[in-house]
Enzyme design. Structure first.
Site, PDB file in Angstrom:
ATOM      1  N   CYS A   1      13.101  -0.394  -2.244  1.00 60.53           N
ATOM      2  CA  CYS A   1      12.206  -1.347  -1.209  1.00 60.53           C
ATOM      3  C   CYS A   1      12.617  -2.729  -1.937  1.00 60.53           C
ATOM      4  O   CYS A   1      12.275  -3.819  -1.302  1.00 60.53           O
ATOM      5  CB  CYS A   1      10.689  -1.137  -1.485  1.00 60.53           C
ATOM      6  SG  CYS A   1      10.268  -1.514  -3.074  1.00 60.53           S
TER       7      CYS A   1
ATOM      8  N   ARG B   1       1.317  -1.031  -1.455  1.00 65.89           N
ATOM      9  CA  ARG B   1       1.292  -1.226  -2.966  1.00 65.89           C
ATOM     10  C   ARG B   1      -0.062  -1.922  -3.300  1.00 65.89           C
ATOM     11  O   ARG B   1      -0.444  -2.934  -2.556  1.00 65.89           O
ATOM     12  CB  ARG B   1       2.504  -2.118  -3.253  1.00 65.89           C
ATOM     13  CG  ARG B   1       2.661  -2.202  -4.913  1.00 65.89           C
ATOM     14  CD  ARG B   1       3.943  -3.222  -5.021  1.00 65.89           C
ATOM     15  NE  ARG B   1       4.120  -4.514  -4.533  1.00 65.89           N
ATOM     16  CZ  ARG B   1       5.066  -5.385  -4.675  1.00 65.89           C
ATOM     17  NH1 ARG B   1       6.099  -4.708  -5.221  1.00 65.89           N
ATOM     18  NH2 ARG B   1       4.960  -6.348  -4.339  1.00 65.89           N
TER      19      ARG B   1
ATOM     20  N   ARG C   1       3.205  -5.501   0.795  1.00 66.85           N
ATOM     21  CA  ARG C   1       2.631  -6.418  -0.460  1.00 66.85           C
ATOM     22  C   ARG C   1       1.325  -6.905  -0.427  1.00 66.85           C
ATOM     23  O   ARG C   1       1.140  -7.855   0.140  1.00 66.85           O
ATOM     24  CB  ARG C   1       3.781  -7.290  -0.799  1.00 66.85           C
ATOM     25  CG  ARG C   1       5.277  -6.933  -1.185  1.00 66.85           C
ATOM     26  CD  ARG C   1       6.337  -8.133  -1.146  1.00 66.85           C
ATOM     27  NE  ARG C   1       7.360  -7.967  -1.699  1.00 66.85           N
ATOM     28  CZ  ARG C   1       8.450  -7.918  -1.187  1.00 66.85           C
ATOM     29  NH1 ARG C   1       8.687  -8.076  -0.107  1.00 66.85           N
ATOM     30  NH2 ARG C   1       9.735  -7.724  -2.097  1.00 66.85           N
TER      31      ARG C   1
ATOM     32  N   GLU D   1      10.459  -0.607 -11.393  1.00 59.52           N
ATOM     33  CA  GLU D   1      11.104  -1.774 -11.456  1.00 59.52           C
ATOM     34  C   GLU D   1      11.233  -2.430 -12.959  1.00 59.52           C
ATOM     35  O   GLU D   1      11.777  -3.466 -13.272  1.00 59.52           O
ATOM     36  CB  GLU D   1      10.241  -2.572 -10.625  1.00 59.52           C
ATOM     37  CG  GLU D   1       8.801  -2.765 -10.685  1.00 59.52           C
ATOM     38  CD  GLU D   1       7.801  -3.512  -9.697  1.00 59.52           C
ATOM     39  OE1 GLU D   1       8.568  -4.044  -9.040  1.00 59.52           O
ATOM     40  OE2 GLU D   1       6.687  -3.351  -9.460  1.00 59.52           O
TER      41      GLU D   1
ATOM     42  N   ASP E   1      13.003  -6.526  -9.216  1.00 54.08           N
ATOM     43  CA  ASP E   1      12.626  -6.839 -10.540  1.00 54.08           C
ATOM     44  C   ASP E   1      13.507  -6.009 -11.602  1.00 54.08           C
ATOM     45  O   ASP E   1      13.709  -6.582 -12.720  1.00 54.08           O
ATOM     46  CB  ASP E   1      11.116  -6.377 -10.546  1.00 54.08           C
ATOM     47  CG  ASP E   1      10.237  -7.321 -10.459  1.00 54.08           C
ATOM     48  OD1 ASP E   1      10.618  -8.655 -10.909  1.00 54.08           O
ATOM     49  OD2 ASP E   1       9.217  -7.187  -9.640  1.00 54.08           O
TER      50      ASP E   1
ATOM     51  N   HIS F   1       3.915 -20.654  -0.695  1.00 50.81           N
ATOM     52  CA  HIS F   1       3.326 -20.508   0.596  1.00 50.81           C
ATOM     53  C   HIS F   1       4.291 -20.966   1.510  1.00 50.81           C
ATOM     54  O   HIS F   1       4.472 -20.249   2.805  1.00 50.81           O
ATOM     55  CB  HIS F   1       2.160 -21.392   0.691  1.00 50.81           C
ATOM     56  CG  HIS F   1       1.116 -20.846   0.238  1.00 50.81           C
ATOM     57  ND1 HIS F   1       0.103 -21.698  -0.741  1.00 50.81           N
ATOM     58  CD2 HIS F   1       0.286 -19.384   0.116  1.00 50.81           C
ATOM     59  CE1 HIS F   1      -1.029 -20.931  -1.215  1.00 50.81           C
ATOM     60  NE2 HIS F   1      -0.672 -19.888  -0.663  1.00 50.81           N
TER      61      HIS F   1
HETATM   62  C1  PEP Z   1      10.969  -5.469  -6.177  1.00 49.97           C
HETATM   63  O1  PEP Z   1      10.777  -5.863  -7.447  1.00 49.97           O
HETATM   64  O2  PEP Z   1      12.130  -5.148  -6.137  1.00 49.97           O
HETATM   65  C2  PEP Z   1      10.164  -5.377  -5.288  1.00 49.97           C
HETATM   66  C3  PEP Z   1      10.158  -4.996  -4.422  1.00 49.97           C
HETATM   67  O3  PEP Z   1       8.593  -5.874  -5.521  1.00 49.97           O
HETATM   68  P1  PEP Z   1       8.522  -7.553  -5.425  1.00 49.97           P
HETATM   69  O4  PEP Z   1       9.759  -8.242  -4.907  1.00 49.97           O
HETATM   70  O5  PEP Z   1       7.572  -7.840  -4.509  1.00 49.97           O
HETATM   71  O6  PEP Z   1       8.257  -7.971  -6.744  1.00 49.97           O
HETATM   72 MG    MG Z   2       8.674  -6.324  -8.037  1.00 52.42          MG
END
Ligand code: PEP
Ligand code: MG
Length: 658
Positions: free
Chosen positions: A578, A409, A373, A507, A531, A266
């Site tokens: 992204c 997403r 997100r 990812e 990821d 948080h």
């Molecule tokens: C990622 O995995 O690159 C992504 C954008 O998602 P998050 O960082 O929210 O897992």
């Molecule tokens: Mg991700």
């Protein structure tokens, strides 16, 4: 060594003290007897040596043994953590810790429960007033109500009676108020902790935090006590809560350093929303010894320097000032297109999650939202939000860029993003019940979200739906079925909505190899390099100990990216990136070279990326890509890209150490 008088000790055992591959010294044991040491003694000394290594580098980092090791090093050893919010901060450490020792409160018999109850009520009211004050402060910071939900949850804990009623019961049973408070808080905390989930223990610490606040009023020490904040406060603590952060008047708050927590805590989310640099998970931080000392935090690299030597200070001071100048200069690019010198347009979008992100997004000159997100509105609540509630939030997000795409997403929890009201206990959460796997197992949650997204899009044509953590085609087929179901239901209910383009996140490595079959099912791809890098390299993205192995410029990651872009383009599908890589000026050169269709990043990175794009040609980027694809090591690749940025006069964008 004659000066040590060691001639009398012919038996010798020496083991090196090594930390992160560097020899810090040698630990020796000598005996009068001329003998070989047995294996147990060797193992024992090796174990002590390994443990000492950590303690020594710790003490070196805090400056406590500067010079003890025979040399006064002028090399700064930063403490390693992970980035919580980008930026450089220079300031004074202010260590925050629980106000009062709740555990130390004794039980004491009370003869007058009514008096005890009244003083408890007074203390609870005072705490409630404090939290309201915090809320007002956050409002003044223009943090929208949506993002302040956590504090409302605290208020609810005090209002709803549960805990407070329980304390009163204990008072009536004969304990004095502080004792009853300790008992009741311990019960509640234990309840959460027993579930053995890190996010629930986070909630347990919230309850403990509330208990401590009530206690400090009960002890009449809380009232009127004012904390003196240094001019540029860097808040430091074992586990900084969102409340502790909100307590610092914004004009003093320069940065945040927390021993525990990760990019998804948080407090990190709040720090990003407030634009305050933060470093999380600094396991080696000697919290007890840094109060009042000068700190520099590098929120890009997740590093903290304690009283670094003058050259490092000067360097960061320069970076800090440059960063301010640079952002002032880059503001002028706001309304110019992100276009290369030979006319290649690459739309730049922002990553968002909090409503607080939207204003900075609009100011950054973004053309849309490339990644919303949606787990954030779930994370700042105390329960799953309902369809209406979600639709209201999504509507605001969609409305913020009515003419640009807004890529929403679907819920991506699990891994390190858990909901405290939905515990997931797993040995291997990053390989577990995450993202689409969880929502497909809970269609009642997934359908509510899909309906909310589609309802929010009524009258607009910018909604795009993105599916996270796709690793098999069946997940896509099942998701598409649910999207069609939600769409049909809403049409039947008379809503005027259009069917949105649907894309998948790439990812998970399996999705890289499935790009061709996925292309036949979806409208676009968005590569989540955060990821994808962690799964391709098997490096936990939040683990400071292996952070030096994590780089999205790794040749394996680049090959995977190129393969996805080429496959998607063969099937006439667009590809965006992204992950954080999209906001890395060096990496952007390669993504341009691959022919990426758009990039989505934090609002704070966007002007820098635009600057890069406007200073290079597509042809130059392709040539660079061709060249570095021959390299075998990511360090070589990064060095070459940094050199290219320097040559183009964009050296100011390169972070130290990167
Ligand atoms: C990622 O995995 O690159 C992504 C954008 O998602 P998050 O960082 O929210 O897992
Ligand atoms: Mg991700």
């Amino acid at each position: 060594f004659p000066e040590t008088g060691e001639e009398r000790y012919p038996g010798f055992l020496g083991v090196p003290i090594i930390q992160h591959r560097k020899v810090l010294g040698v630990l020796t044991a000598q005996t009068r007897a001329s003998k070989s040491f047995d294996e147990d003694s060797v193992s024992f000394l090796v174990t002590i040596g390994a443990q000492l290594a950590g303690a020594i580098s710790h003490a070196e980092a805090s400056g406590d043994i500067n010079g003890y090791l025979g040399k006064k090093t002028h090399k700064a050893h930063p403490l390693e953590g992970v980035s919580g919010a980008p930026g450089v901060a220079i300031g004074t450490a202010m260590v925050v810790y629980p106000l009062a020792d709740l555990e130390a409160v004794p039980d004491r018999h009370t003869g007058d429960p009514a008096v005890e109850e009244a003083s408890l009520q007074q203390a609870v009211d005072a705490v409630r007033k404090d939290i309201r004050k915090l809320l007002t402060r956050l409002e003044q910071l223009a943090l929208p109500a949506e993002d302040r939900a956590l504090f409302n949850a605290y208020l609810m804990m005090l209002d709803s009676g549960g805990m407070v009623d329980r304390i009163k019961e204990k008072i009536r049973a004969g304990n004095w108020a502080p004792g009853a408070l300790r008992e009741s808080v311990a019960e509640h905390v234990q309840l959460f902790q027993e579930m053995d989930d890190p996010y629930l223990s986070e909630r347990a610490s919230d309850i403990h935090d509330l208990g401590v606040r009530i206690l400090s009023y009960l002890q009449q020490s809380g009232a009127g006590k004012r904390i003196e904040y240094p001019g540029r406060t860097i808040l430091v603590g074992e586990d900084i809560s969102a409340t502790l952060l909100a307590e610092v008047p914004p004009k003093y708050l320069a940065g945040v350093v927390s021993v525990r927590g990760s990019i998804n805590s948080h407090v990190a989310i709040l720090a990003r929303a407030l634009g305050v640099p933060a470093v999380m998970g600094v396991g080696d931080l000697p919290v007890a010894r840094v109060d009042g000392r000068d700190l520099i935090i590098d929120g890009y690299l997740g590093r903290v320097y304690v009283e670094p030597p003058a050259p490092i200070q000067a360097e960061y001071q320069r970076l800090y000032e440059e960063e301010r100048e640079l952002s002032a200069g880059l503001r002028e690019l706001r309304d110019l297109p992100a276009q290369t010198t030979d006319g290649v347009r690459v739309p730049l979008y922002v990553n968002s999650g909090l409503l607080a992100d939207i204003q900075p997004s609009l100011e950054s000159g973004a053309e849309g939202i490339g990644l919303y997100r949606s787990e954030f509105p779930f994370m700042v609540r105390d329960r799953f939000p309902g369809e209406e509630e979600q639709a209201r939030v999504y509507r605001q997000v969609l409305n913020s860029f009515p003419d640009g795409p807004v890529v929403m997403r679907t819920l991506d929890v699990g891994g390190d993003k858990a909901l405290h009201y939905f515990p997931i206990i797993e040995d291997n959460p990053f390989l577990g019940w995450r993202g689409i796997r969880l929502t497909l197992d809970h269609p009642e949650i997934f359908l509510v979200q899909l309906r909310a997204l589609l309802r929010a899009s009524e009258g607009l044509r910018n909604l795009h739906v993105l599916l996270p953590m796709i690793s098999t085609v069946a997940e896509v087929d099942d998701s598409l079925r649910l999207i069609r179901q939600a769409y049909q239901e809403l049409l039947d209910e008379g809503l005027q909505i259009s069917y949105p383009p649907v894309g998948v996140m790439v990812e998970v490595p399996s999705a890289v190899y499935l790009a061709d079959v996925l292309s036949q099912r979806v409208d676009f791809f968005s590569i989540g390099t955060n990821d994808l890098t962690q799964y391709l390299l098997a490096v936990d993205r939040n683990n400071a100990r292996v952070a030096h192995l994590y780089d999205s410029l790794h040749p394996a990651v680049l090959r995977a990216l190129k393969q996805v872009v080429d496959t998607a383009h063969n099937h006439k599908k667009n590809v965006s990136v992204c992950g954080e890589m999209a906001g890395d000026p060096a990496a952007v050169l390669l993504l341009l070279g691959m022919g990426i269709d758009s990039l989505s990043m934090n609002a704070s990175s966007l002007p820098k990326v635009k600057w890069v794009i406007r200073n290079f040609s597509g042809a130059q980027a392709r040539a660079l890509l061709g060249e570095v694809m021959q390299y075998e090591d990511f360090r070589q690749i990064r060095a070459r890209l940094n050199q290219a940025l320097e040559q183009a006069g964009l050296g100011g964008l390169i972070r130290p150490g990167k």
